[in-house]
Design a protein around this motif. Structure first.
Motif, mmCIF file in Angstrom:
data_model
loop_
_atom_site.group_PDB
_atom_site.id
_atom_site.type_symbol
_atom_site.label_atom_id
_atom_site.label_comp_id
_atom_site.label_asym_id
_atom_site.label_seq_id
_atom_site.Cartn_x
_atom_site.Cartn_y
_atom_site.Cartn_z
ATOM 1 N N THR A 144 -21.876 -17.800 9.408
ATOM 2 C CA THR A 144 -21.938 -16.897 8.260
ATOM 3 C C THR A 144 -23.273 -17.026 7.544
ATOM 4 N N ILE A 145 -23.688 -18.247 7.286
ATOM 5 C CA ILE A 145 -24.941 -18.470 6.557
ATOM 6 C C ILE A 145 -26.122 -17.939 7.351
ATOM 7 N N ASP A 146 -26.085 -18.074 8.667
ATOM 8 C CA ASP A 146 -27.165 -17.531 9.496
ATOM 9 C C ASP A 146 -27.279 -16.012 9.322
ATOM 10 N N VAL A 147 -26.139 -15.324 9.310
ATOM 11 C CA VAL A 147 -26.169 -13.868 9.154
ATOM 12 C C VAL A 147 -26.660 -13.498 7.755
ATOM 13 N N ILE A 148 -26.249 -14.233 6.752
ATOM 14 C CA ILE A 148 -26.708 -13.959 5.387
ATOM 15 C C ILE A 148 -28.218 -14.128 5.294
ATOM 16 N N ARG A 149 -28.748 -15.164 5.906
ATOM 17 C CA ARG A 149 -30.197 -15.412 5.860
ATOM 18 C C ARG A 149 -30.981 -14.308 6.553
ATOM 19 N N GLU A 150 -30.361 -13.666 7.546
ATOM 20 C CA GLU A 150 -31.026 -12.567 8.249
ATOM 21 C C GLU A 150 -30.894 -11.234 7.509
ATOM 22 N N SER A 151 -30.082 -11.206 6.452
ATOM 23 C CA SER A 151 -29.816 -9.959 5.735
ATOM 24 C C SER A 151 -30.825 -9.750 4.611
ATOM 25 N N HIS A 152 -30.679 -8.595 3.935
ATOM 26 C CA HIS A 152 -31.520 -8.295 2.782
ATOM 27 C C HIS A 152 -30.851 -8.671 1.467
ATOM 28 N N LEU A 153 -29.735 -9.391 1.532
ATOM 29 C CA LEU A 153 -29.007 -9.780 0.330
ATOM 30 C C LEU A 153 -29.330 -11.237 0.009
ATOM 31 N N ALA A 154 -29.801 -11.477 -1.217
ATOM 32 C CA ALA A 154 -30.170 -12.830 -1.621
ATOM 33 C C ALA A 154 -28.930 -13.718 -1.691
ATOM 34 N N PRO A 155 -29.033 -14.989 -1.332
ATOM 35 C CA PRO A 155 -27.852 -15.863 -1.321
ATOM 36 C C PRO A 155 -27.171 -15.982 -2.677
ATOM 37 N N GLU A 156 -27.924 -15.888 -3.774
ATOM 38 C CA GLU A 156 -27.287 -15.989 -5.096
ATOM 39 C C GLU A 156 -26.403 -14.790 -5.410
ATOM 40 N N ARG A 157 -26.422 -13.784 -4.543
ATOM 41 C CA ARG A 157 -25.549 -12.622 -4.695
ATOM 42 C C ARG A 157 -24.376 -12.656 -3.710
ATOM 43 N N VAL A 158 -24.148 -13.831 -3.115
ATOM 44 C CA VAL A 158 -23.080 -13.999 -2.128
ATOM 45 C C VAL A 158 -22.125 -15.092 -2.599
ATOM 46 N N LEU A 159 -20.829 -14.802 -2.541
ATOM 47 C CA LEU A 159 -19.787 -15.779 -2.803
ATOM 48 C C LEU A 159 -19.108 -16.132 -1.486
ATOM 49 N N LEU A 160 -19.233 -17.383 -1.077
ATOM 50 C CA LEU A 160 -18.574 -17.883 0.130
ATOM 51 C C LEU A 160 -17.208 -18.418 -0.281
ATOM 52 N N ASP A 161 -16.158 -17.745 0.170
ATOM 53 C CA ASP A 161 -14.817 -18.072 -0.303
ATOM 54 C C ASP A 161 -14.016 -18.832 0.743
ATOM 55 N N HIS A 162 -12.848 -19.309 0.331
ATOM 56 C CA HIS A 162 -11.938 -20.098 1.181
ATOM 57 C C HIS A 162 -12.631 -21.366 1.679
ATOM 58 N N LEU A 163 -13.427 -21.986 0.817
ATOM 59 C CA LEU A 163 -14.076 -23.244 1.200
ATOM 60 C C LEU A 163 -13.105 -24.410 1.038
ATOM 61 N N ASN A 164 -13.461 -25.549 1.632
ATOM 62 C CA ASN A 164 -12.736 -26.791 1.401
ATOM 63 C C ASN A 164 -13.722 -27.949 1.467
ATOM 64 N N GLU A 165 -13.202 -29.172 1.564
ATOM 65 C CA GLU A 165 -14.067 -30.351 1.528
ATOM 66 C C GLU A 165 -15.060 -30.387 2.684
ATOM 67 N N THR A 166 -14.710 -29.790 3.809
ATOM 68 C CA THR A 166 -15.582 -29.855 4.990
ATOM 69 C C THR A 166 -16.738 -28.863 4.926
ATOM 70 N N THR A 167 -16.652 -27.880 4.032
ATOM 71 C CA THR A 167 -17.657 -26.814 4.021
ATOM 72 C C THR A 167 -18.408 -26.698 2.700
ATOM 73 N N VAL A 168 -17.970 -27.399 1.665
ATOM 74 C CA VAL A 168 -18.541 -27.161 0.342
ATOM 75 C C VAL A 168 -20.019 -27.555 0.266
ATOM 76 N N LYS A 169 -20.412 -28.672 0.850
ATOM 77 C CA LYS A 169 -21.810 -29.101 0.725
ATOM 78 C C LYS A 169 -22.760 -28.096 1.364
ATOM 79 N N GLU A 170 -22.459 -27.669 2.601
ATOM 80 C CA GLU A 170 -23.329 -26.713 3.277
ATOM 81 C C GLU A 170 -23.358 -25.382 2.539
ATOM 82 N N ALA A 171 -22.216 -24.968 2.000
ATOM 83 C CA ALA A 171 -22.170 -23.716 1.249
ATOM 84 C C ALA A 171 -23.057 -23.788 0.007
ATOM 85 N N ARG A 172 -22.985 -24.879 -0.712
ATOM 86 C CA ARG A 172 -23.802 -25.014 -1.919
ATOM 87 C C ARG A 172 -25.283 -25.162 -1.559
#
Length: 282
Positions: A149-177
């Protein structure tokens, strides 16, 4: 305690839930479009659903003093069905509506090529319409799905601060932040995150750019989980200001990027398109 539930599927809830939510402190919410539990067979069924999120559900919510907003999209699960993909062509006429505060839910379910295409196309639609995006991270292979998901976001024209990554848990929170995106957590009675796990995440990672939601879909769920997280935060030593940041100011800040939040509630209309939620009366 004032609460903005940033992800709750009120289409699957009763009017009693609206009353209970108001009594618990909920004053605003965002309802993302999602899978309805069985396959849709044509784009027209999406359009009827979108119309309900733009009209009927705000009408229902207003009866209980709650400001209703929505996000619209072709959801990841149905992005795999060629009968549904024409929805992508029709979305622009819905994304200009006043109560649409993001494109969503988009993202991954099974991480297929069709989902890749739909995610990239809808991130572009968000950028084109000046909207943020609500992204569904997959329930299976969560960390691999987050990286993709993050790879596709980085390739897009949408800045990361305009993206909410939902359904996170302990295994994904650090990379998401670390990605610069906002972090969303769905709190459920039996699955995904619960209150105690959420408190542990907040103690480790802080309250900045974190959103907590109840999701409250067709399965076993609880539309008061946001309030229960707030109560658990206070019991764990967080301040009232911390609770207000997570449960109100953060969702207002994220969805406020749309320029369309309307948090005040006017006196509700007695009818919506000639219909009432009342039964047995005039």
């Amino acid at each position: 305690m004032r609460i903005f539930d940033p992800h709750i599927h009120m289409t699957s809830r009763t009017t009693d839930d609206y009353q209970a939510m108001y009594d618990a402190g909920v004053r605003a919410l965002v309802e993302p479009s999602f899978w309805l539990g069985q396959p849709r067979t044509s784009p027209a069924s999406f359009f009827d659903y979108f119309d309900a999120l733009l009209g009927w559900e705000p009408f229902r919510a207003a009866q209980y003093g709650i400001a209703h907003h929505c996000t619209l999209a072709l959801n990841p699960k149905e992005a795999n069905d060629p009968r549904c993909t024409p929805v992508l062509d029709a979305l622009p006429r819905y994304l200009v509506k006043d109560s649409v505060v993001a494109v969503g839910e988009i993202g991954y379910d099974s991480m297929t090529p069709a989902e890749d295409t739909a995610l990239a196309a809808q991130l572009q639609l968000a950028a084109d319409h000046g909207l943020p995006a609500l992204v569904h991270t997959p329930h299976r292979d969560k960390l691999a799905g987050l990286h993709r998901t993050i790879d596709v976001i980085r390739e897009s024209h949408l800045a990361p601060e305009r993206v909410l990554l939902d359904h996170l848990n302990e295994t994904t929170v650090k990379e998401a932040r670390d990605s610069g995106c906002w972090a969303g957590f769905s709190i459920y009675p039996d699955t995904k995150m619960d209150e105690d796990r959420m408190i542990a995440v907040l103690k480790t990672h802080g309250t900045e750019k974190v959103l907590v939601n109840s999701a409250a879909d067709w399965g076993r769920s609880d539309p008061l989980k946001t309030r229960k997280v707030g109560d658990a935060m206070l019991a764990a030593g967080f301040s009232e200001d911390d609770v207000d940041q997570v449960l109100w100011r953060n969702p207002v800040a994220f969805y406020g990027q749309s320029g369309r939040l309307q948090l005040g509630i006017a006196a509700p209309e007695p009818l919506h398109e000639g219909n009432s939620i009342l039964r047995g009366g005039e």
